[in-house]
Design a protein around this motif. Structure first.
Motif, PDB file in Angstrom:
ATOM      1  N   GLU A 274     -36.560  10.192  11.615  1.00 34.13           N
ATOM      2  CA  GLU A 274     -37.212   8.875  11.685  1.00 34.13           C
ATOM      3  C   GLU A 274     -38.516   8.881  10.892  1.00 34.13           C
ATOM      4  O   GLU A 274     -38.814   7.949  10.147  1.00 34.13           O
ATOM      5  CB  GLU A 274     -37.478   8.508  13.149  1.00 34.13           C
ATOM      6  CG  GLU A 274     -36.179   8.321  13.930  1.00 34.13           C
ATOM      7  CD  GLU A 274     -36.400   8.062  15.409  1.00 34.13           C
ATOM      8  OE1 GLU A 274     -37.540   8.212  15.902  1.00 34.13           O
ATOM      9  OE2 GLU A 274     -35.412   7.710  16.076  1.00 34.13           O
ATOM     10  N   ALA A 275     -39.293   9.961  11.037  1.00 35.94           N
ATOM     11  CA  ALA A 275     -40.567  10.057  10.320  1.00 35.94           C
ATOM     12  C   ALA A 275     -40.326  10.087   8.818  1.00 35.94           C
ATOM     13  O   ALA A 275     -41.018   9.397   8.056  1.00 35.94           O
ATOM     14  CB  ALA A 275     -41.321  11.309  10.774  1.00 35.94           C
TER      15      ALA A 275
ATOM     16  N   ASP B 265     -38.452   8.573   2.624  1.00 32.87           N
ATOM     17  CA  ASP B 265     -37.770   9.765   2.123  1.00 32.87           C
ATOM     18  C   ASP B 265     -36.394   9.884   2.782  1.00 32.87           C
ATOM     19  O   ASP B 265     -36.207  10.641   3.744  1.00 32.87           O
ATOM     20  CB  ASP B 265     -38.632  10.998   2.425  1.00 32.87           C
ATOM     21  CG  ASP B 265     -37.983  12.295   1.980  1.00 32.87           C
ATOM     22  OD1 ASP B 265     -36.968  12.252   1.243  1.00 32.87           O
ATOM     23  OD2 ASP B 265     -38.482  13.365   2.387  1.00 32.87           O
ATOM     24  N   ALA B 266     -35.409   9.131   2.269  1.00 33.35           N
ATOM     25  CA  ALA B 266     -34.074   9.133   2.871  1.00 33.35           C
ATOM     26  C   ALA B 266     -33.408  10.499   2.727  1.00 33.35           C
ATOM     27  O   ALA B 266     -32.691  10.951   3.623  1.00 33.35           O
ATOM     28  CB  ALA B 266     -33.209   8.049   2.236  1.00 33.35           C
ATOM     29  N   GLU B 267     -33.673  11.146   1.600  1.00 30.77           N
ATOM     30  CA  GLU B 267     -33.093  12.479   1.369  1.00 30.77           C
ATOM     31  C   GLU B 267     -33.592  13.462   2.422  1.00 30.77           C
ATOM     32  O   GLU B 267     -32.827  14.208   3.025  1.00 30.77           O
ATOM     33  CB  GLU B 267     -33.491  12.956  -0.041  1.00 30.77           C
ATOM     34  CG  GLU B 267     -32.574  14.006  -0.632  1.00 30.77           C
ATOM     35  CD  GLU B 267     -31.164  13.472  -0.864  1.00 30.77           C
ATOM     36  OE1 GLU B 267     -30.236  14.160  -0.432  1.00 30.77           O
ATOM     37  OE2 GLU B 267     -31.009  12.366  -1.447  1.00 30.77           O
TER      38      GLU B 267
ATOM     39  N   ALA C 108     -25.615   5.895   6.287  1.00 32.02           N
ATOM     40  CA  ALA C 108     -26.040   4.969   7.352  1.00 32.02           C
ATOM     41  C   ALA C 108     -27.437   4.425   7.049  1.00 32.02           C
ATOM     42  O   ALA C 108     -27.710   3.233   7.231  1.00 32.02           O
ATOM     43  CB  ALA C 108     -26.020   5.679   8.702  1.00 32.02           C
ATOM     44  N   MET C 109     -28.308   5.303   6.571  1.00 33.54           N
ATOM     45  CA  MET C 109     -29.671   4.859   6.262  1.00 33.54           C
ATOM     46  C   MET C 109     -29.672   3.890   5.088  1.00 33.54           C
ATOM     47  O   MET C 109     -30.399   2.883   5.099  1.00 33.54           O
ATOM     48  CB  MET C 109     -30.556   6.069   5.981  1.00 33.54           C
ATOM     49  CG  MET C 109     -30.823   6.871   7.249  1.00 33.54           C
ATOM     50  SD  MET C 109     -31.987   8.223   7.013  1.00 33.54           S
ATOM     51  CE  MET C 109     -30.903   9.531   6.541  1.00 33.54           C
ATOM     52  N   ASP C 110     -28.861   4.161   4.080  1.00 33.25           N
ATOM     53  CA  ASP C 110     -28.789   3.264   2.929  1.00 33.25           C
ATOM     54  C   ASP C 110     -28.343   1.863   3.354  1.00 33.25           C
ATOM     55  O   ASP C 110     -28.900   0.856   2.903  1.00 33.25           O
ATOM     56  CB  ASP C 110     -27.830   3.819   1.870  1.00 33.25           C
ATOM     57  CG  ASP C 110     -28.426   5.001   1.113  1.00 33.25           C
ATOM     58  OD1 ASP C 110     -29.639   5.256   1.284  1.00 33.25           O
ATOM     59  OD2 ASP C 110     -27.687   5.668   0.367  1.00 33.25           O
ATOM     60  N   VAL C 111     -27.338   1.816   4.235  1.00 33.00           N
ATOM     61  CA  VAL C 111     -26.842   0.511   4.685  1.00 33.00           C
ATOM     62  C   VAL C 111     -27.903  -0.190   5.544  1.00 33.00           C
ATOM     63  O   VAL C 111     -28.141  -1.396   5.392  1.00 33.00           O
ATOM     64  CB  VAL C 111     -25.516   0.656   5.478  1.00 33.00           C
ATOM     65  CG1 VAL C 111     -25.124  -0.675   6.116  1.00 33.00           C
ATOM     66  CG2 VAL C 111     -24.400   1.160   4.564  1.00 33.00           C
TER      67      VAL C 111
END
Lengths: 156, 296
Positions: free
Chosen positions: B227-228, B234-236, B270-273
């Motif tokens: 989450e942080a 920083d999705a990666e 999931a984060m990208d969507v």
């Protein structure tokens, strides 16, 4: 210990006696004698036991029969109108959607539920909706064509 | 053990009373009956069927929150306009539970109290700060869904407590969310690996994020490190944090190594969507269908 119950299957009321842990599938096949619905996996994986409860599909192997009191139960035997095949049944024959036939009752019921909820599914929608019904013979092509044929016929 | 009685409850009071006397609840039966047959747990000696309790079914909008009755079916949740718009990850999850036969009868209350580490709805509920209302003869208590799960198939609820409702805080406008799972089959499947992502954006920038893992630990749980990282843009790094937090089992469906490797992939997607939805992009529900390709 058995308890009395009344199940309404295909418009007929059947007074029967059931142990409380009896599945709807076993009640309909063994206590009532309608053997169209099949026990495939007995585990909610294959969909061969699918019935409708008030228009909504259910895997009857995993539903307690006593919970189905007071709702309209439809099995594959309830689809045809006398000797007149249901359009889906006729389409399954026309498109070779049947080989061994074991999955067919569940497929027909599942497809009925699909078409009631979505009368004009795309091919993808039909395939995805029927993914809860396993067929080990046909490769699904004839089945999907049959569903789409009924959909096209009803929309013209 | 054989079931000696099944009482069809007409009121919630009657159901709770039966539970106080030792009966266990059954709604859609999609977990309980199957589990009994698989030998996970025998059917309880005494059952109380709660499927007729209409007062426990339905979705209501309250000020700042959405109340979901425990008996609301997955089909209802997946097609509810408010859930689709504001709690999209929950719609993603409900839309891929079982098959249309499961979704027609299976309830969110059953999904939650069955407490499978691979349950679809848990990640979204935890990320949306859902609370659960547990009712017994002695009263009703509310607690965070995040605090409900104690291990695979286990909750802190007492045996005589009935989950009656879930309440979810509505995230602020500018929030997008997504639940995505790795699956081998499109229906009658449960997550091999699942990730929930919730992201709030201010313009292009992610300002707040929630991430939870499914089928990667003994319970569904949030991953604060991910989450942080995501809130930092920083999705990666967030995806790597998900993989690092994963403590999966090896079973017939996947090895622990495979699950951990896929955790980063599913997390990233999931984060990208979630971020795309937060920015106003339309990604159809369920998000999983993005990766189905053509059915042919």
């Amino acid at each position: 210990m058995k308890v009395p119950a009344t199940l309404d299957v295909n418009g007929v009321r059947y007074p029967i006696e059931l142990a409380p842990n009896t599945s709807l599938l076993v009640a309909v096949r063994d206590a009532i004698g309608l053997t169209g619905s099949k026990e495939g996996c007995d585990d909610s994986e294959c969909g061969a036991c699918m019935m409708l409860l008030d228009d909504r599909p259910v895997n009857s192997c995993s539903y307690l029969a006593l919970q189905a009191e007071g709702v309209e139960i439809t099995t594959v035997e309830g689809l045809a109108d006398g000797d007149e095949l249901h359009p889906l049944q006729a389409a399954f024959l026309a498109e070779s959607g049947v080989q061994c036939g074991f999955c067919t009752p569940g497929m027909l019921v599942s497809a009925t539920a699909l078409l009631r909820a979505n009368p004009t599914p795309t091919e993808d929608e039909a395939r995805i909706a029927l993914s809860g019904n396993l067929c080990r013979c046909t490769g699904y092509d004839g089945i999907v064509k049959a569903v789409l044929r009924v959909s096209a016929d009803s929309s013209t | 053990m054989t079931v000696t009685s099944l009482l069809v409850a007409k009121t919630t009071d009657e159901a709770v009373e039966a539970m106080a006397e030792g009966a266990r609840p059954v709604a859609g039966g999609t977990d309980l009956v199957v589990g009994a047959r698989q030998g996970k747990a025998a059917l309880p000696d005494r059952l109380v069927a709660i499927h007729r309790l209409e007062e426990l079914a339905g979705i209501a909008s309250r000020e700042g929150s959405i109340a979901i009755g425990a008996l609301t079916t997955h089909a209802t949740i997946a097609s509810d306009p408010l859930v689709l718009e504001r709690l999209t990850a929950l719609a993603d999850a409900s839309a891929i539970v079982g098959s249309h036969a499961t979704r027609a009868w299976g309830t969110i209350g059953g999904n939650v109290m069955n407490a499978s580490p691979a349950m679809e709805t848990g990640g979204p509920l935890v990320c949306f700060d859902a609370t659960a209302s547990l009712r017994s003869r002695s009263g009703t208590r509310s607690l965070a869904v995040a605090d409900l799960f104690t291990g695979p198939g286990a909750t802190i609820a007492d045996p005589d407590e009935l989950l009656v409702a879930l309440e979810v805080r509505v995230p602020r406008v500018g929030t997008g969310s997504c639940y995505l799972r790795l699956e081998y089959r499109r229906q009658m499947e449960i997550a091999v690996v699942g990730v929930t992502a919730v992201a709030s954006v201010d313009g292009e920038r992610v300002t707040d994020a929630r991430v939870a893992i499914t089928a990667l630990a003994p319970t569904v749980r949030r991953v604060p490190e991910a989450e942080a990282a995501l809130a930092w843009g920083d999705a990666e790094g967030a995806a790597a944090a998900v993989a690092a937090a994963a403590a999966p089992i090896s079973d017939v469906r996947a090895s622990d190594r495979y699950r951990r490797a896929m955790a980063a992939v599913i997390a990233r997607r999931a984060m990208d969507v979630a971020v795309a939805r937060a920015r106003g992009d339309v990604v159809p529900v369920p998000a999983n269908q993005r990766y189905w390709g053509s059915a042919r």
